[in-house]
Design a protein around this motif. Structure first.
Motif, PDB file in Angstrom:
ATOM      1  N   PHE A 162       1.095  -1.115  -0.474  1.00  0.00           N
ATOM      2  CA  PHE A 162      -0.114   0.119  -0.193  1.00  0.00           C
ATOM      3  C   PHE A 162       0.907   1.129  -0.149  1.00  0.00           C
ATOM      4  CE2 PHE A 162      -1.997  -3.857   1.943  1.00  0.00           C
ATOM      5  CZ  PHE A 162      -4.008  -3.386   1.361  1.00  0.00           C
ATOM      6  N   ARG A 163       0.303   2.083  -0.002  1.00  0.00           N
ATOM      7  CA  ARG A 163       1.554   3.803  -0.474  1.00  0.00           C
ATOM      8  C   ARG A 163       0.035   4.461   0.175  1.00  0.00           C
ATOM      9  NH1 ARG A 163       2.875   6.532  -6.001  1.00  0.00           N
ATOM     10  NH2 ARG A 163       3.906   8.435  -5.070  1.00  0.00           N
ATOM     11  N   LYS A 187      -4.522   9.407   2.543  1.00  0.00           N
ATOM     12  CA  LYS A 187      -5.220   7.830   2.683  1.00  0.00           C
ATOM     13  C   LYS A 187      -4.355   7.073   2.106  1.00  0.00           C
ATOM     14  CE  LYS A 187      -9.726   9.439   2.555  1.00  0.00           C
ATOM     15  NZ  LYS A 187     -11.205   9.358   1.353  1.00  0.00           N
ATOM     16  N   MET A 188      -4.024   5.295   2.308  1.00  0.00           N
ATOM     17  CA  MET A 188      -3.866   4.281   2.079  1.00  0.00           C
ATOM     18  C   MET A 188      -4.377   3.978   0.659  1.00  0.00           C
ATOM     19  SD  MET A 188      -1.106   4.267   3.809  1.00  0.00           S
ATOM     20  CE  MET A 188      -0.233   3.036   3.507  1.00  0.00           C
ATOM     21  N   TYR A 189      -4.518   3.433  -0.247  1.00  0.00           N
ATOM     22  CA  TYR A 189      -4.460   2.758  -1.406  1.00  0.00           C
ATOM     23  C   TYR A 189      -3.054   1.658  -1.830  1.00  0.00           C
ATOM     24  CZ  TYR A 189      -6.951   7.045  -2.657  1.00  0.00           C
ATOM     25  OH  TYR A 189      -7.890   8.130  -2.401  1.00  0.00           O
ATOM     26  N   LEU A 190      -4.275   0.785  -2.512  1.00  0.00           N
ATOM     27  CA  LEU A 190      -3.215  -0.420  -2.922  1.00  0.00           C
ATOM     28  C   LEU A 190      -2.154   0.327  -4.043  1.00  0.00           C
ATOM     29  CD1 LEU A 190      -2.831  -3.364  -3.201  1.00  0.00           C
ATOM     30  CD2 LEU A 190      -4.635  -3.716  -4.826  1.00  0.00           C
ATOM     31  N   LYS A 191      -0.919  -0.424  -4.219  1.00  0.00           N
ATOM     32  CA  LYS A 191      -0.008  -0.102  -4.808  1.00  0.00           C
ATOM     33  C   LYS A 191       0.505  -1.229  -5.741  1.00  0.00           C
ATOM     34  CE  LYS A 191       5.155   1.023  -5.034  1.00  0.00           C
ATOM     35  NZ  LYS A 191       6.002   1.955  -4.055  1.00  0.00           N
ATOM     36  N   TYR A 192       0.817  -2.227  -5.057  1.00  0.00           N
ATOM     37  CA  TYR A 192       1.081  -3.408  -5.726  1.00  0.00           C
ATOM     38  C   TYR A 192      -0.148  -5.164  -4.846  1.00  0.00           C
ATOM     39  CZ  TYR A 192       4.461  -7.440  -6.517  1.00  0.00           C
ATOM     40  OH  TYR A 192       4.974  -8.059  -7.386  1.00  0.00           O
ATOM     41  N   LEU A 199      -7.653   7.486  -8.500  1.00  0.00           N
ATOM     42  CA  LEU A 199      -8.456   9.250  -8.859  1.00  0.00           C
ATOM     43  C   LEU A 199      -9.264   8.731  -7.260  1.00  0.00           C
ATOM     44  CD1 LEU A 199     -10.317   7.313 -12.560  1.00  0.00           C
ATOM     45  CD2 LEU A 199      -8.298   9.003 -12.232  1.00  0.00           C
ATOM     46  N   PRO A 200      -9.125   9.986  -6.628  1.00  0.00           N
ATOM     47  CA  PRO A 200      -9.410  10.169  -5.006  1.00  0.00           C
ATOM     48  C   PRO A 200     -10.977  10.327  -5.050  1.00  0.00           C
ATOM     49  CG  PRO A 200      -7.634  11.255  -4.996  1.00  0.00           C
ATOM     50  CD  PRO A 200      -7.667  10.129  -6.787  1.00  0.00           C
ATOM     51  N   HIS A 201     -11.102  11.298  -6.270  1.00  0.00           N
ATOM     52  CA  HIS A 201     -11.956  12.557  -5.690  1.00  0.00           C
ATOM     53  C   HIS A 201     -12.634  12.615  -7.301  1.00  0.00           C
ATOM     54  CE1 HIS A 201      -9.568  14.529  -3.280  1.00  0.00           C
ATOM     55  NE2 HIS A 201      -8.606  14.696  -4.314  1.00  0.00           N
ATOM     56  N   GLN A 202     -13.189  11.159  -7.930  1.00  0.00           N
ATOM     57  CA  GLN A 202     -13.879  10.813  -8.979  1.00  0.00           C
ATOM     58  C   GLN A 202     -14.810  11.149  -9.040  1.00  0.00           C
ATOM     59  OE1 GLN A 202     -12.995   7.295 -10.061  1.00  0.00           O
ATOM     60  NE2 GLN A 202     -14.502   7.248 -11.361  1.00  0.00           N
ATOM     61  N   THR A 203     -16.237  12.204  -9.737  1.00  0.00           N
ATOM     62  CA  THR A 203     -17.527  12.260  -8.958  1.00  0.00           C
ATOM     63  C   THR A 203     -18.664  11.665  -9.062  1.00  0.00           C
ATOM     64  OG1 THR A 203     -17.580  13.588 -11.263  1.00  0.00           O
ATOM     65  CG2 THR A 203     -16.393  14.444  -9.252  1.00  0.00           C
TER      66      THR A 203
END
Length: 129
Positions: free
Chosen positions: A30-31, A36-41, A74-78
């Motif tokens: 994660f990164r 916030k933590m997001y999946l990286k690999y 894309l953290p701010h996807q509407t």
């Protein structure tokens, strides 16, 4: 491993064959991005033995490795993601058609200023009689 021996799970196949899962490993990285933590690999490795149920003879050993690299968050996807783009299918099953324009320069080495000088000098040497 369980008690020093590989975990074995028998998977059903049409008789007289059986498939035995002998190992399974999954790795997540994660990164942090914008707090916030997001999946990286993600990497998944598994090994199977295909065997004859009558003789227990191993016919084939198979190993598979799957990797998923996340290269865009894309953290701010509407709007909600397209329902067809989900992880309920294998990564291979989600592959898009081959894009020749994208792959033409993908991961190609970048020519440096020094490379340019060398190529120019070689070109000049070639053009001299």
């Amino acid at each position: 491993m369980v008690n020093g021996e590989f975990y074995r799970r028998y998977l059903n196949l049409p008789d007289p064959y059986g498939q035995q899962e002998t190992s399974f490993t999954m790795l997540f990285e994660f990164r942090e991005f914008e707090g916030k933590m997001y999946l990286k690999y993600q990497r998944e490795e598994d090994t199977y033995n295909l065997f004859n149920k009558t003789t227990n003879a191993i016919i084939l050993k198979q190993s598979f490795m799957k990797e998923l690299f996340v290269n865009n968050v894309l953290p701010h996807q509407t709007h909600a993601p397209d329902a067809t783009m989900n992880m309920n299918r294998s990564v291979e099953g989600q592959a898009k058609p081959y894009n020749e324009a994208f792959w033409k320069y993908y991961n190609a080495p970048v020519e440096t200023a020094r490379d340019s000088q060398i190529l120019k000098a070689l070109s000049e040497m070639e053009s001299k009689p």
